[in-house]
Design a protein around this motif. Structure first.
Motif, PDB file in Angstrom:
ATOM      1  N   LYS A  76       0.239  25.667 -75.390  1.00  0.00           N
ATOM      2  CA  LYS A  76       1.298  25.403 -76.370  1.00  0.00           C
ATOM      3  C   LYS A  76       2.681  25.369 -75.728  1.00  0.00           C
ATOM      4  O   LYS A  76       3.559  24.648 -76.177  1.00  0.00           O
ATOM      5  CB  LYS A  76       1.282  26.472 -77.465  1.00  0.00           C
ATOM      6  CG  LYS A  76       0.036  26.453 -78.311  1.00  0.00           C
ATOM      7  CD  LYS A  76       0.028  27.624 -79.283  1.00  0.00           C
ATOM      8  CE  LYS A  76      -1.282  27.709 -80.033  1.00  0.00           C
ATOM      9  NZ  LYS A  76      -1.364  28.919 -80.858  1.00  0.00           N
ATOM     10  N   GLU A  77       2.868  26.164 -74.679  1.00  0.00           N
ATOM     11  CA  GLU A  77       4.192  26.335 -74.083  1.00  0.00           C
ATOM     12  C   GLU A  77       4.287  25.756 -72.674  1.00  0.00           C
ATOM     13  O   GLU A  77       5.180  26.130 -71.912  1.00  0.00           O
ATOM     14  CB  GLU A  77       4.532  27.827 -74.034  1.00  0.00           C
ATOM     15  CG  GLU A  77       4.541  28.494 -75.383  1.00  0.00           C
ATOM     16  CD  GLU A  77       4.773  29.989 -75.298  1.00  0.00           C
ATOM     17  OE1 GLU A  77       5.068  30.503 -74.189  1.00  0.00           O
ATOM     18  OE2 GLU A  77       4.656  30.654 -76.330  1.00  0.00           O
ATOM     19  N   ASP A 111       7.684  24.527 -71.367  1.00  0.00           N
ATOM     20  CA  ASP A 111       8.617  25.642 -71.190  1.00  0.00           C
ATOM     21  C   ASP A 111       8.265  26.478 -69.958  1.00  0.00           C
ATOM     22  O   ASP A 111       9.145  26.941 -69.228  1.00  0.00           O
ATOM     23  CB  ASP A 111       8.637  26.542 -72.426  1.00  0.00           C
ATOM     24  CG  ASP A 111       9.249  25.858 -73.643  1.00  0.00           C
ATOM     25  OD1 ASP A 111      10.071  24.933 -73.440  1.00  0.00           O
ATOM     26  OD2 ASP A 111       8.904  26.243 -74.772  1.00  0.00           O
ATOM     27  N   GLN A 162      -1.924  30.195 -75.205  1.00  0.00           N
ATOM     28  CA  GLN A 162      -0.460  30.185 -75.292  1.00  0.00           C
ATOM     29  C   GLN A 162       0.126  29.227 -74.258  1.00  0.00           C
ATOM     30  O   GLN A 162       1.091  28.505 -74.536  1.00  0.00           O
ATOM     31  CB  GLN A 162       0.089  31.591 -75.086  1.00  0.00           C
ATOM     32  CG  GLN A 162       1.601  31.691 -75.185  1.00  0.00           C
ATOM     33  CD  GLN A 162       2.108  33.108 -74.939  1.00  0.00           C
ATOM     34  OE1 GLN A 162       1.338  34.063 -74.901  1.00  0.00           O
ATOM     35  NE2 GLN A 162       3.406  33.240 -74.760  1.00  0.00           N
TER      36      GLN A 162
END
Length: 75
Positions: free
Chosen positions: A14-15, A18, A11
């Motif tokens: 992917k982030e 952010d 995860q």
């Protein structure tokens, strides 16, 4: 200090942008896990700078303490 958000490495990949925004602008901490075990931590830049400075000061104080102890034992 509150507990960091925990994110699996998949995860986090992917982030990543952010997660960086959260640490940089919101002061959040993020723990990256691999197989449910801590693998790394993303921290705000100011926190990191403070921690590195504190570690260096602690190391210097330990060195000075050891020197004082050795001098005292030599007496």
């Amino acid at each position: 200090m509150k507990k960091p958000q925990s994110v699996p490495v998949e995860q986090a990949r992917k982030e990543f942008a952010d997660l960086l925004d959260g640490t940089q602008h919101k002061g959040e901490f993020v723990q990256i896990t691999r197989r449910n075990k801590p693998a790394g931590v993303i921290v705000p830049p100011d926190w990191f700078d403070t921690a590195v400075t504190a570690l260096a000061e602690n190391k210097e104080l330990r060195r000075e303490n050891a020197d004082l102890k050795a001098a005292k034992e030599a007496l």
